[in-house]
Scaffold this motif. Structure first.
Motif, PDB file in Angstrom:
ATOM      1  N   LYS A  95      -3.150  -0.273  -4.091  1.00 35.03           N
ATOM      2  CA  LYS A  95      -4.474  -0.671  -4.570  1.00 35.03           C
ATOM      3  C   LYS A  95      -4.680  -2.153  -4.311  1.00 35.03           C
ATOM      4  O   LYS A  95      -3.723  -2.934  -4.300  1.00 35.03           O
ATOM      5  CB  LYS A  95      -4.600  -0.384  -6.067  1.00 35.03           C
ATOM      6  CG  LYS A  95      -4.434   1.086  -6.432  1.00 35.03           C
ATOM      7  CD  LYS A  95      -4.264   1.284  -7.934  1.00 35.03           C
ATOM      8  CE  LYS A  95      -2.846   0.887  -8.354  1.00 35.03           C
ATOM      9  NZ  LYS A  95      -2.592   1.207  -9.776  1.00 35.03           N
TER      10      LYS A  95
ATOM     11  N   ALA B 242      -8.319  -4.688  -8.315  1.00 36.41           N
ATOM     12  CA  ALA B 242      -8.678  -3.386  -8.888  1.00 36.41           C
ATOM     13  C   ALA B 242      -7.463  -2.582  -9.327  1.00 36.41           C
ATOM     14  O   ALA B 242      -7.586  -1.404  -9.667  1.00 36.41           O
ATOM     15  CB  ALA B 242      -9.476  -2.580  -7.863  1.00 36.41           C
TER      16      ALA B 242
ATOM     17  N   LYS C 168      -8.302   1.248 -10.626  1.00 36.56           N
ATOM     18  CA  LYS C 168      -8.723   2.044  -9.470  1.00 36.56           C
ATOM     19  C   LYS C 168      -8.271   3.498  -9.561  1.00 36.56           C
ATOM     20  O   LYS C 168      -8.992   4.405  -9.149  1.00 36.56           O
ATOM     21  CB  LYS C 168      -8.191   1.403  -8.183  1.00 36.56           C
ATOM     22  CG  LYS C 168      -8.759   2.021  -6.921  1.00 36.56           C
ATOM     23  CD  LYS C 168     -10.274   1.842  -6.859  1.00 36.56           C
ATOM     24  CE  LYS C 168     -10.848   2.459  -5.602  1.00 36.56           C
ATOM     25  NZ  LYS C 168     -12.325   2.397  -5.588  1.00 36.56           N
TER      26      LYS C 168
END
Length: 351
Positions: A193, A197, A201
């Motif tokens: 990720k 985020a 995420k």
């Protein structure tokens, strides 16, 4: 002395057999062709005899004769409410925009609910119908729960059959976690990720359980959607709605006597499913009756003395008709697989 010839006389050659197989195949081909033509002709005749018309991707069929300028339009919201259901309902409302003779609408609701977004979109379109002066009556089938009630709430009159199950005013989020299964078969998923985020995420990833802080946030989303749902019901039902704090009977372990305890939740906003009679007590519905009774209520609400009832049905392809929905079933199976991987916040009754 000369010996006589004992050989048998020559036999004439056998005549060739007729090629019957070719004739059979030709006969079968002609028969199949005639049967298909018969099906097509009969379908056309049925549409002509019932007065069905195709417009805006809909088929219109008159189910009760009456004055053309006193039309009641009937439409069914059935199955899981998703984007496709909202798109079909949009076609229905677009058709009514071009038909000033339609004075009232009867919505036959037969659904456990579904997507929050699709239910809210259909709800908004129903409000627009009412804003254009059309009376709206809901006729509930066997099940009109959660999102099914969400779309019913703005109706002028809500009717349920005596065996209807409705209510289930609540919001739910479900998804599958495959981590344990993947561990057993030796599969290790890799998830990367972006740094900014990373915390959110994959908050609802099927590859791992959500962290406590993620669960708290998801719960806040569910509660926020629940508030919207409650506002829809309160605004739609107005003074007809009755709320109460439910009580339950529990058995005291020491005395073995039943005791009544109150609950913090407020009915009917606690996600509970109700019978038609219980829904009537809470003001979730107005009357108990069948679809034909809903026609009468719509005529009365719109002041129609000689109503004509016209049913609107989404038009399906000829292939879908011949396969009896098999094409749709395959699409649903693909959709099921997608849902297993994609989390969703829904207004749906899951018994």
């Amino acid at each position: 002395m000369t010996e006589s010839n004992s050989y048998p006389p020559p036999q004439p050659a056998a005549a060739p057999r007729p090629r019957r197989r070719v004739g059979v195949w030709i006969f079968v081909s002609v028969l199949v062709t005639l049967l298909l033509l018969s099906v097509l002709i009969n379908m056309g005749l049925v549409l002509m005899l019932t007065g069905a018309q195709s417009q805006y991707g809909l088929v219109k069929t008159t189910v009760q004769e009456g004055a053309a300028d006193q039309t009641i339009a009937v439409y069914e919201i059935s199955g899981v409410i998703d984007n496709s259901a909202a798109d079909q309902f949009q076609k229905f409302t677009n058709a009514l925009d071009k038909e000033p003779d339609v004075k009232a609408v009867v919505l036959r609701v037969e659904t456990p609910g579904g997507s929050v977004a699709a239910s809210d979109e259909i709800h908004d379109m129903i409000l627009r119908l009412k804003g254009k002066g059309k009376k709206v009556v809901v006729s509930m089938g066997a099940l009109a729960a959660s999102g099914g009630y969400y779309v019913s709430a703005p109706a002028d009159i809500i009717m349920a059959e005596r065996t209807t199950m409705t209510g289930s005013i609540g919001v739910i989020a479900t998804w599958f976690v495959f981590k344990g299964t993947l561990d057993k078969i030796g599969v290790e998923p890799i998830v990367m990720k972006s740094s900014d985020a990373a915390a959110w995420k994959d908050a609802l990833s099927p590859l791992s359980k959500p962290a406590p802080y993620q669960q708290r946030y998801i719960q806040s989303l569910l509660n926020e959607t629940q508030e919207i749902f409650e506002q829809v019901v309160r605004k739609g039902r107005g003074d007809r709605l009755k709320t109460r704090k439910p009580t339950i009977e529990v058995s005291d372990a020491a005395t073995q006597q039943a005791q009544t305890q109150g609950q913090d939740q407020i009915e009917p906003f606690n996600g509970k499913i109700y019978s038609a009679s219980a829904a009537m007590e809470l003001g979730l519905i107005d009357k108990i009756g069948y679809q034909r009774d809903a026609y009468d209520q719509a005529a009365k609400a719109a002041g129609l003395g000689n109503p004509r009832v016209v049913r609107y049905v989404p038009r399906h392809s000829f292939l879908a008709v011949l396969t009896d929905g098999q094409t749709q079933s395959r699409a649903l199976s693909v959709e099921t697989l997608r849902q297993m991987q994609t989390p969703a916040i829904e207004v749906i009754w899951r018994p």
